[in-house]
Design a protein around this motif. Structure first.
Motif, PDB file in Angstrom:
ATOM      1  N   THR A  66       0.913  -1.473  -0.234  1.00  0.00           N
ATOM      2  CA  THR A  66       0.123   0.064   0.469  1.00  0.00           C
ATOM      3  C   THR A  66       0.864   1.346  -0.165  1.00  0.00           C
ATOM      4  O   THR A  66       0.723   2.429  -0.557  1.00  0.00           O
ATOM      5  CB  THR A  66      -0.468   0.359   1.288  1.00  0.00           C
ATOM      6  OG1 THR A  66      -1.663  -1.109   1.072  1.00  0.00           O
ATOM      7  CG2 THR A  66      -1.541   1.538   1.300  1.00  0.00           C
ATOM      8  N   ALA A 100       2.819   1.731  -3.268  1.00  0.00           N
ATOM      9  CA  ALA A 100       2.078   2.368  -4.322  1.00  0.00           C
ATOM     10  C   ALA A 100       0.914   3.294  -3.989  1.00  0.00           C
ATOM     11  O   ALA A 100       1.462   4.147  -5.282  1.00  0.00           O
ATOM     12  CB  ALA A 100       0.131   1.983  -4.017  1.00  0.00           C
ATOM     13  N   LYS A 101       1.555   4.051  -2.895  1.00  0.00           N
ATOM     14  CA  LYS A 101       1.362   6.204  -2.518  1.00  0.00           C
ATOM     15  C   LYS A 101       2.959   6.712  -3.553  1.00  0.00           C
ATOM     16  O   LYS A 101       2.497   7.243  -3.764  1.00  0.00           O
ATOM     17  CB  LYS A 101       1.104   5.919  -1.124  1.00  0.00           C
ATOM     18  CG  LYS A 101      -0.363   5.711  -0.774  1.00  0.00           C
ATOM     19  CD  LYS A 101      -0.697   6.002   1.037  1.00  0.00           C
ATOM     20  CE  LYS A 101      -1.656   5.289   1.615  1.00  0.00           C
ATOM     21  NZ  LYS A 101      -2.408   6.020   3.038  1.00  0.00           N
ATOM     22  N   PHE A 127       5.228   5.134  -5.028  1.00  0.00           N
ATOM     23  CA  PHE A 127       4.837   5.580  -6.959  1.00  0.00           C
ATOM     24  C   PHE A 127       4.081   5.593  -7.740  1.00  0.00           C
ATOM     25  O   PHE A 127       3.941   5.466  -9.132  1.00  0.00           O
ATOM     26  CB  PHE A 127       5.774   3.939  -7.353  1.00  0.00           C
ATOM     27  CG  PHE A 127       6.752   4.098  -6.810  1.00  0.00           C
ATOM     28  CD1 PHE A 127       7.832   4.788  -7.035  1.00  0.00           C
ATOM     29  CD2 PHE A 127       7.062   3.214  -5.727  1.00  0.00           C
ATOM     30  CE1 PHE A 127       9.107   3.771  -6.533  1.00  0.00           C
ATOM     31  CE2 PHE A 127       8.337   2.813  -4.839  1.00  0.00           C
ATOM     32  CZ  PHE A 127       9.600   3.398  -5.806  1.00  0.00           C
ATOM     33  N   GLY A 128       2.427   5.928  -6.893  1.00  0.00           N
ATOM     34  CA  GLY A 128       0.993   5.765  -8.090  1.00  0.00           C
ATOM     35  C   GLY A 128       1.190   6.904  -8.072  1.00  0.00           C
ATOM     36  O   GLY A 128       2.063   8.163  -8.460  1.00  0.00           O
ATOM     37  N   ARG A 129      -0.267   7.282  -9.270  1.00  0.00           N
ATOM     38  CA  ARG A 129      -0.312   8.466 -10.321  1.00  0.00           C
ATOM     39  C   ARG A 129      -1.281   9.039  -9.822  1.00  0.00           C
ATOM     40  O   ARG A 129      -2.633   8.038  -9.309  1.00  0.00           O
ATOM     41  CB  ARG A 129      -0.313   8.381 -11.741  1.00  0.00           C
ATOM     42  CG  ARG A 129       0.854   8.158 -11.712  1.00  0.00           C
ATOM     43  CD  ARG A 129       0.085   7.617 -13.683  1.00  0.00           C
ATOM     44  NE  ARG A 129       1.428   6.681 -14.080  1.00  0.00           N
ATOM     45  CZ  ARG A 129       1.505   5.794 -14.971  1.00  0.00           C
ATOM     46  NH1 ARG A 129       0.364   6.054 -15.524  1.00  0.00           N
ATOM     47  NH2 ARG A 129       2.274   5.227 -15.407  1.00  0.00           N
ATOM     48  N   ARG A 176      -3.916   9.445  -6.850  1.00  0.00           N
ATOM     49  CA  ARG A 176      -4.695   9.867  -5.642  1.00  0.00           C
ATOM     50  C   ARG A 176      -2.935  10.467  -4.895  1.00  0.00           C
ATOM     51  O   ARG A 176      -4.162  10.553  -3.130  1.00  0.00           O
ATOM     52  CB  ARG A 176      -5.089   8.529  -5.523  1.00  0.00           C
ATOM     53  CG  ARG A 176      -6.403   8.618  -6.134  1.00  0.00           C
ATOM     54  CD  ARG A 176      -6.543   7.404  -6.411  1.00  0.00           C
ATOM     55  NE  ARG A 176      -6.106   6.309  -6.839  1.00  0.00           N
ATOM     56  CZ  ARG A 176      -6.043   5.109  -6.598  1.00  0.00           C
ATOM     57  NH1 ARG A 176      -7.435   4.819  -5.465  1.00  0.00           N
ATOM     58  NH2 ARG A 176      -5.276   4.082  -7.110  1.00  0.00           N
ATOM     59  N   LEU A 177      -2.254  10.922  -5.163  1.00  0.00           N
ATOM     60  CA  LEU A 177      -1.224  11.270  -3.724  1.00  0.00           C
ATOM     61  C   LEU A 177      -1.574  12.744  -3.953  1.00  0.00           C
ATOM     62  O   LEU A 177      -1.326  13.609  -4.544  1.00  0.00           O
ATOM     63  CB  LEU A 177       0.426  10.970  -4.474  1.00  0.00           C
ATOM     64  CG  LEU A 177       0.234   9.596  -5.232  1.00  0.00           C
ATOM     65  CD1 LEU A 177       1.594   9.159  -5.230  1.00  0.00           C
ATOM     66  CD2 LEU A 177       0.075   8.660  -3.215  1.00  0.00           C
ATOM     67  N   GLU A 235       5.973  15.411   2.131  1.00  0.00           N
ATOM     68  CA  GLU A 235       4.830  15.181   1.368  1.00  0.00           C
ATOM     69  C   GLU A 235       4.515  16.894   1.595  1.00  0.00           C
ATOM     70  O   GLU A 235       4.362  17.207   2.802  1.00  0.00           O
ATOM     71  CB  GLU A 235       4.020  14.561   1.987  1.00  0.00           C
ATOM     72  CG  GLU A 235       4.167  13.150   1.508  1.00  0.00           C
ATOM     73  CD  GLU A 235       3.561  11.787   2.164  1.00  0.00           C
ATOM     74  OE1 GLU A 235       2.209  12.137   2.922  1.00  0.00           O
ATOM     75  OE2 GLU A 235       3.621  11.076   1.676  1.00  0.00           O
TER      76      GLU A 235
END
Length: 197
Positions: free
Chosen positions: A166, A169-170, A172-174, A176-177, A196
C-alpha cells in the motif's frame, strides 16, 4: 489421511489455477495435497486421495521434484518412497518464481536479443519492428533484474516488501497522491529525504 472439505476445495481450486498458469491440473493438485498433508504421503495414497492413476501421480511427482517444491522422504522401516511439499509459503514462492524465470523469462530474453540483432541487420523497413522488439527486450530485462533483487532478500525483508504494498502504491502511484518532494538537504535528510506537501 482423509481430505477435509476445506482441503478438498483447496486441492480442486489449486488444480484449476495450475491450468491457468500453464501447469498440468494433476500436478497442481498433487502439490496442493502434499502442501496441506500433515505427514508425507506415498504415491499410492496420493493416487487414492485424488482418484487419479498411479502413473499420472508418478509423472507429477517427478516434475514437482524437478521444480523443487516437493521432496522425497524416507522413513525408517518403510521401503516406500514418501513425498512432502515445501511447507514455507515464502520459500515455495521463491522456488516457483526462480523456476518460471528459468523456463520462461530467460528463453524469452535470448529470443528477443536474437530478433533485435536480426532486425538491425535487415532492411530499413524493419526499423519499426526493431524498435518494438527493443522496447519488449528492455522491459523483460527490467522485470528479470527486479526479480533477481527480490530473490536475494531475506524472508523477513520480503514479507515487509509485500506488506508494504500500500505504501509503495502511494509512493509510486499516480493521481491520488499528495504532492511529494525529494530533498538533498542534509538537515532534512536526517528526518527523511522525502516530504509530503
Amino acid at each position: 489421511m482423509t481430505l477435509t472439505p476445506a482441503a478438498q476445495k483447496f486441492v480442486l481450486h489449486w488444480g484449476e489455477m495450475g491450468q491457468a498458469w500453464g501447469i498440468n491440473r494433476t500436478m497442481a493438485q498433487v502439490h496442493a495435497l502434499l502442501f496441506v498433508a500433515p505427514t508425507p504421503l506415498d504415491a499410492e495414497e496420493i493416487s487414492t486421495l485424488l482418484d487419479v492413476s498411479r502413473s499420472n501421480v508418478s509423472t507429477s511427482l517427478r516434475e514437482l521434484i524437478t521444480w523443487g517444491v516437493v521432496r522425497r522422504v524416507h522413513i525408517i522401516g518403510d521401503r516406500r518412497d514418501r513425498f512432502e511439499a515445501l511447507k514455507d509459503v515464502m520459500e515455495t514462492f521463491r522456488v516457483i518464481m526462480t523456476e518460471r524465470k528459468r523456463r520462461e523469462m530467460d528463453p524469452t530474453i535470448a529470443l528477443l536479443e536474437h530478433c533485435v540483432r536480426e532486425a538491425k541487420l535487415g532492411d530499413p523497413c524493419e526499423n519499426y519492428t526493431r524498435e518494438q522488439l527493443e522496447k519488449m527486450l528492455e522491459f523483460t530485462r527490467m522485470v528479470t533484474s527486479w526479480y533477481s533483487h527480490i530473490e536475494n532478500l531475506s524472508t523477513p525483508a520480503l514479507l515487509r516488501l509485500f506488506r508494504g504494498g500500500t505504501l509503495l502504491a502511494k509512493v509510486f502511484g499516480r493521481g491520488r497522491l499528495r504532492k511529494t518532494t525529494i530533498t538533498s538537504d542534509p538537515e532534512k535528510a536526517g528526518a527523511g529525504a522525502i516530504s509530503e506537501g
